[in-house]
Design an enzyme around this catalytic site. Structure first.
Site, mmCIF file in Angstrom:
data_model
loop_
_atom_site.group_PDB
_atom_site.id
_atom_site.type_symbol
_atom_site.label_atom_id
_atom_site.label_comp_id
_atom_site.label_asym_id
_atom_site.label_seq_id
_atom_site.Cartn_x
_atom_site.Cartn_y
_atom_site.Cartn_z
ATOM 1 N N GLY A 160 0.819 -1.209 0.000
ATOM 2 C CA GLY A 160 0.000 0.000 0.000
ATOM 3 C C GLY A 160 0.851 1.256 0.000
ATOM 4 O O GLY A 160 1.869 1.326 0.677
ATOM 5 N N THR B 174 5.202 1.292 6.112
ATOM 6 C CA THR B 174 3.826 0.821 6.306
ATOM 7 C C THR B 174 3.071 1.762 7.233
ATOM 8 O O THR B 174 3.574 2.132 8.285
ATOM 9 C CB THR B 174 3.740 -0.616 6.882
ATOM 10 O OG1 THR B 174 2.410 -0.821 7.373
ATOM 11 C CG2 THR B 174 4.690 -0.817 8.044
ATOM 12 N N ILE B 175 1.878 2.140 6.821
ATOM 13 C CA ILE B 175 1.067 2.998 7.685
ATOM 14 C C ILE B 175 0.589 2.222 8.908
ATOM 15 O O ILE B 175 0.199 2.821 9.897
ATOM 16 C CB ILE B 175 -0.163 3.598 6.951
ATOM 17 C CG1 ILE B 175 -1.153 2.520 6.495
ATOM 18 C CG2 ILE B 175 0.262 4.458 5.779
ATOM 19 C CD1 ILE B 175 -2.512 3.086 6.089
ATOM 20 N N ASP B 176 0.642 0.883 8.848
ATOM 21 C CA ASP B 176 0.165 0.078 9.974
ATOM 22 C C ASP B 176 1.139 0.078 11.149
ATOM 23 O O ASP B 176 0.755 -0.297 12.254
ATOM 24 C CB ASP B 176 -0.071 -1.369 9.524
ATOM 25 C CG ASP B 176 -1.240 -1.487 8.566
ATOM 26 O OD1 ASP B 176 -2.086 -0.574 8.562
ATOM 27 O OD2 ASP B 176 -1.301 -2.482 7.829
ATOM 28 N N GLY C 223 -5.928 -0.734 9.583
ATOM 29 C CA GLY C 223 -5.044 -1.465 10.487
ATOM 30 C C GLY C 223 -5.614 -2.845 10.737
ATOM 31 O O GLY C 223 -6.517 -2.999 11.552
#
Lengths: 402, 402
Positions: B11, B134-136, B179
């Site tokens: 992503g 990663t944004i997570d 998430g």
């Protein structure tokens, strides 16, 4: 000595507090003004006599609040009828209010109209002025309305990002934008386009009839051409009979006090349109977002032009009431590229009416905007608009493959 | 003379191009580097031999692209198995690539691990380095991962606005945040709180079991206390058996190539939770948003700390590969309040593993974060965070009413 009452109605915007603070600070400059009140939660707070004394508020904190989105005084969805307005007027009399400023959209301007009328009939010395505000940009007489430019900026910036995301991981992306009757905010998505193949490739507005089969054909044609498709859809799209597409598909339809169908706060329309694409076109990667409340309240994405104008309509309202001794609705006129001026229009001209996008702003295809719309919107978005860049396509020859 | 290949996977984030540009510019500083290639759409572009020659790209345009969100080289959801990685390796050999940099999350680090292993087995001179993204925020070893701070900033800013909106028009507002396994991004909503009664009042994380009855009781208690309720929900919330709540309620569940259930790009979870509240608690004004793709690609809401670190992990990857002559995964260590340093970790330590929020970041109630988490996240959000202000409650005495 005079008393001033200020209230905020309808949906919040990113700059509605600019108008409130503009009216408060301008009122406090007039020697005859003794007290400046704010009503909690719009007209609801007036009938409940819930007032804040804004005379005691520091100028510094007012300036901080002006830069804060959403209605600092609170708002309401109440749409007063004649009886409700008579209640309002009773409270205004009891508190000896002489100046009433109501910041809101076309419903709010109608409330101001009725209250103004009641005061006139009772021969009570009240000046009532409507201060314009709506992200929908649907007030007649106005070139545009405070709140719209900042929401439009959010939508344009969101689509710049959505297009980049869709370019990185191709497929179909659809986002539903607020706007029940007027498509201005959805059309703002077009301002996110920079390169010729950028999305949104398709824009669906409530000013045009929405046909599901035509929609699917449009999407397929875009996929065939670009291998991807970014779509902006107004929450207010409807069929030829005027039935909202959201209603056609939603099982449980919630209505608010105005008799309006709830179109926001649910992802149903986006999900349903995505399902149509998946089943009918057989495309796997289809994603739907609904911008929802974020687009009207997001902090940190505001147009400086919008801030300035929202402040000024609040200030001008006070000047028209005190120097001009008139009731009315403050109106924004565009005078140049880009400059504006203000005037006070009769309440009857604005109250309860809805402006939609003129034909000259919508392309012949019905799924895009024209350059006239770009020229109209671009200056409103303000300074410092972020810009997207691409790598140049210097291709390397294949060694293994054909 | 050496050839460098850079690719972006998974992503997009707001700063993934900083890492790419960091790696390109740093590579171009080394005298032995003849060509710097970028692969279109991650590993998919490698096996298809679709390369851009980034050596020809201007430094100026690279800097502009660095400030543009989403993956400028394109991305892919392909998760290579051994056979796929052997294909990658074949292409790297054919193009005489000596340095392979792959920017991505834990799936991407696993790809780098296998490719590195293949090269070692074939005794081919290849350095392979994984650059974190990663944004997570779910990569092990790392204090945090590039991309997360900017997404966290978007979520915090969105909740500042949502709370203000909910305060103006009270009711229940719920927003679903990305998430799948880690709740860091959902927890970031707590950084939007300023005044003691600000929302989000309830935060639901995938690190805790989600029970619908408990959820409804929490919402009711909050409504009783504040007359309104703002809720942040992770898309990955699940029941005691680990079944995602979204799956329990979605009729048609779409799976991506990794065998993961599609949780993004649909408003179903938010709508379902809102329906539960409406039916079971009888509250009328319930609104649900799903932040969707906007939160990872929005242009104009970026953390300058995130930008800087994303740039540096790209630069460091090149240094570790060229000076250190090692394969591995670049890792961020926190060294002070606030400062960081970088190191290269063995790929096996990072590859395919998932970090979740530690217990010390989650309040005992399970629906809030701790001060330890606030201390952890605040410096990552960067400078210039917008701030919300309120009017002071100087109440006016009633004249008519009680």
């Amino acid at each position: 000595m005079a008393k001033v009452l200020i209230a905020q109605g309808g949906g919040p915007t990113a700059v509605i507090n600019q108008s409130m603070v503009g009216a408060v600070l301008e009122s406090r400059k007039f020697n005859n003004v003794e007290l400046v009140y704010g009503a909690f939660h719009g007209v609801r707070g007036i009938v409940d006599e819930e007032f804040l004394d804004l005379t005691q508020e520091t100028t510094h904190n007012l300036e901080m609040v002006a830069n804060t989105p959403s209605s600092a005084l609170g708002s309401t969805r109440d749409k007063p009828d004649l009886k409700y307005c008579q209640e309002i007027f009773k409270v205004l009399q009891a508190h000896e209010i002489n100046y009433f400023f109501y910041i809101g959209g076309n419903d709010s301007s109608d409330t101001v109209r009725i209250v103004s009328e009641e005061a006139r009939k009772a021969n009570y010395p009240l000046r009532s002025v409507h201060i314009p505000k709506t992200i929908d940009n649907d007030l007649v007489e106005n070139d545009h309305t405070p709140g719209f430019p900042s929401a439009a900026r959010f939508v344009a910036q969101a689509f710049i990002g959505a297009n980049l995301d869709n370019n990185a991981l191709p497929g179909i992306y659809l986002a539903v934008v607020m706007g029940r009757h007027a498509g201005f905010l959805t059309a703002a998505s077009a301002l996110g386009k920079k390169f010729p193949d950028d999305g949104p490739h398709l824009i669906y507005l409530p000013e045009r009839v929405f046909d599901v089969d035509k929609f699917l054909a449009d999407v397929k044609a875009t996929m065939d051409r670009y291998g991807r498709c970014v779509i902006a859809v107004s929450e207010g799209i409807h069929d030829a009979d005027g039935v909202p597409i959201a209603v056609k598909l939603a099982k449980d339809v919630e209505k608010d006090a105005h008799g309006n169908v709830q179109l926001s706060g649910t992802g149903a329309l986006a999900d349903m349109l995505c399902d149509e694409i998946r089943t009918k076109l057989g495309v796997k990667r289809v994603r739907g977002d609904t911008f929802g409340y974020v687009q009207r309240s997001f902090i940190g994405c505001v147009s400086d032009v919008d801030q300035r104008e929202a402040r000024e309509v609040g200030e001008k309202a006070v000047q028209y009431a005190m120097w001009g001794d008139s009731d009315g609705s403050v109106v924004i006129d565009r005078t140049g590229f880009y400059s504006v001026d203000y005037r006070l229009a009769p309440l009857e001209l604005v109250a309860g009416k809805t402006k939609v996008m003129p034909d000259e702003f919508i392309s012949e295809s019905g799924t895009d905007v024209t350059d006239a719309f770009r020229l109209y919107l671009r200056p409103l978005l303000g300074s410092g608009m972020p810009d997207a860049y691409r790598l140049r396509q210097n291709l390397v020859s294949k060694v293994l493959g054909g």
